[in-house]
Design a protein around this motif. Structure first.
Motif, PDB file in Angstrom:
ATOM      1  N   SER A 202       0.832  -1.214   0.000  1.00  0.00           N
ATOM      2  CA  SER A 202       0.000   0.000   0.000  1.00  0.00           C
ATOM      3  C   SER A 202       0.861   1.256   0.000  1.00  0.00           C
TER       4      SER A 202
ATOM      5  N   SER B 151      -7.556 -12.984  -1.281  1.00  0.00           N
ATOM      6  CA  SER B 151      -8.534 -12.053  -1.826  1.00  0.00           C
ATOM      7  C   SER B 151      -7.881 -10.696  -2.094  1.00  0.00           C
ATOM      8  N   GLN B 152      -8.483  -9.927  -2.973  1.00  0.00           N
ATOM      9  CA  GLN B 152      -7.955  -8.607  -3.318  1.00  0.00           C
ATOM     10  C   GLN B 152      -7.997  -7.673  -2.116  1.00  0.00           C
ATOM     11  N   ASP B 153      -8.852  -7.962  -1.167  1.00  0.00           N
ATOM     12  CA  ASP B 153      -8.950  -7.121   0.028  1.00  0.00           C
ATOM     13  C   ASP B 153      -7.677  -7.183   0.867  1.00  0.00           C
ATOM     14  N   VAL B 154      -6.930  -8.289   0.774  1.00  0.00           N
ATOM     15  CA  VAL B 154      -5.743  -8.476   1.612  1.00  0.00           C
ATOM     16  C   VAL B 154      -4.564  -7.661   1.092  1.00  0.00           C
TER      17      VAL B 154
ATOM     18  N   GLY C 245      -4.702  -5.935  -2.177  1.00  0.00           N
ATOM     19  CA  GLY C 245      -5.080  -4.988  -3.211  1.00  0.00           C
ATOM     20  C   GLY C 245      -4.862  -5.560  -4.603  1.00  0.00           C
TER      21      GLY C 245
END
Length: 443
Positions: free
Chosen positions: A378, A413-416, A418
């Motif tokens: 991030s 998942s993309q939540d982890v 990005g």
């Protein structure tokens, strides 16, 4: 303490009467000498300390002198094994190895020397052993044991010692010994642990009886991958030599239905009782289906080598070469490089800009680890205005664990993490050292 004075076992040899300078000693006054038949005066002197061991004695020594042992592998196990067999007076030693001496061998392969770097190991071992005991016959076999050569070679010896470091060779040597009717003394060593077994001896099981199916290739670790403390194969090779000598001299072995386990960290030996010979074994059973040697690399799904294995888990488009990665660095393309090696390897050497995430933590989905990785990605993304998938590269020592890591990260998942684009670096840091930075340490 003063050195102990030991009288020589025999008086100095005198010249025959009539020779120049010969002492005037009447031959009829000479004391008759009765020595063990088959043993010379020098043999008795050389082997005196073991000749007086009741379990061996003259009969056992003569059996050793008539014995021929094939040593498969002149590495960490084979070196101490061959050294003690030669010292003990085994009559003929066959030394099988297709590899050459390398610098990283010397911490455990104690027959080789810096002066023989690059020399074939079988030849190097024979040279060292000849200096130890010139009365033994040494036969270097500078070849890779394969189905076309193994059976004929095994038949030329009485006992086989398997000192190899890969699964296909273990199956090959086992099957050749069963087909030729030869006992097999096998050992292994990895990190701080060792194992010893005797196969195909006096009705005991063979290797296939205990391990009918080879393990998946990706689960197998050898010394090149996992490391080994040099003294551990030294201990196991010495124990291996002990069992060979016991069999060759007629004492027999205690390990034809028992596995010996050694834990160097605890300094402990354990014995595990094994199943008896399997009557349904495909090679040594009552109705064998394996009656000839086969393609063992195909059977095991891996190469018959003790070098670091090479896995192919990803598609070509999911991987980049070290040259391509060097171009990315030179172009200053924003990205994150994940180093998935164990901490002990990162301590040896690493690329300064890499982010360390051990594969072991990825495999168990460690929440703190994944959170830290997500934050690192991030932060890097914030410097990049591009909304496309952010490039993330994964590296390890050889390009095997990095592929496993990519597979795991792809499953998150993309939540982890990005939106990211994942690729591994082929050949890992050792390819980087070979092709990009010659100053980068190899290990």
């Amino acid at each position: 303490m003063a050195a102990e004075k030991v009288a020589p076992p025999f008086p100095a040899e005198e010249k025959m009467s009539g020779e120049e300078g010969a002492p005037a000693v009447a031959q009829e006054n000479a004391s008759p000498v009765v020595a063990a038949p088959g043993l010379s005066r020098l043999d008795i002197e050389r082997y005196s300390r073991q000749l007086v061991v009741p379990e061996l004695g003259v009969r056992g020594q003569l059996r050793l002198a008539r014995s021929a042992v094939l040593v498969v592998g002149c590495g960490g196990l084979g070196c101490p094994l061959a050294q003690y067999l030669a010292a003990a007076g085994v009559g003929r030693l066959g030394l099988v190895d297709h590899d050459a001496v390398e610098l990283n061998n010397l911490h455990r392969q104690v027959l080789h020397r810096e002066s023989r770097l690059g020399v074939p190991k079988a030849r190097s071992a024979a040279a060292a052993l000849k200096e130890l005991n010139s009365g033994i016959q040494y036969v270097p076999h500078e070849l890779a044991l394969d189905p076309s050569t193994a059976l004929q070679l095994v038949r030329a010896y009485d006992i086989v010692a398997d000192c190899s470091d890969n699964v296909p060779t273990r199956y090959l040597v086992n099957d050749a010994c069963v087909l030729a009717g030869k006992p097999l003394v096998s050992a292994s060593a990895l990190r701080l642990e060792g194992q010893l077994l005797v196969y195909n001896y006096q009705g005991g099981p063979c290797y296939r009886c205990l391990f009918p199916k080879p393990p998946p290739p990706e689960t197998v670790t050898n010394c090149a991958d996992g490391g080994v403390l040099g003294v551990v194969p030294g201990i196991m090779g010495s124990l291996q030599a002990l069992e060979v000598l016991k069999i060759a001299s007629g004492m027999g072995t205690s390990f034809n239905q028992v596995m010996l386990l050694f834990d160097a960290l605890e300094g402990r030996f354990r014995h595990i009782k094994l199943r008896p010979r399997n009557p349904d074994c495909p090679v040594c059973g009552d109705h064998p289906s394996v009656v000839a040697l086969q393609d063992y690399e195909a059977f095991c799904g891996s190469s018959a080598t003790d070098k670091c294995r090479t896995l192919q888990l990803l598609h070509s488009e999911e991987r980049i070469s070290v040259e391509e990665y060097k171009t990315i660095l030179d172009s200053q393309v924003l990205h994150v490089l994940i180093d998935v090696r164990p901490q002990v390897e990162v301590d040896i050497c690493h690329l300064a800009h890499s982010f360390h995430v051990p594969l072991s933590k990825l495999e168990r989905k460690d929440e703190e680890c994944l959170k830290s990785l997500g934050q690192r990605i991030s932060q890097a993304k914030q410097k990049n205005d591009n909304s496309s998938a952010f490039p993330v590269y994964v590296v390890c020592k050889l390009g095997n664990d990095s592929q496993k890591a990519v597979r795991i990260l792809q499953g998150l998942s993309q939540d982890v993490l990005g939106l990211i684009s994942l690729k591994d670096i082929k050949g890992g840091l050792m390819a980087w050292a070979n092709k990009i930075d010659k100053q980068f340490p190899q290990y």
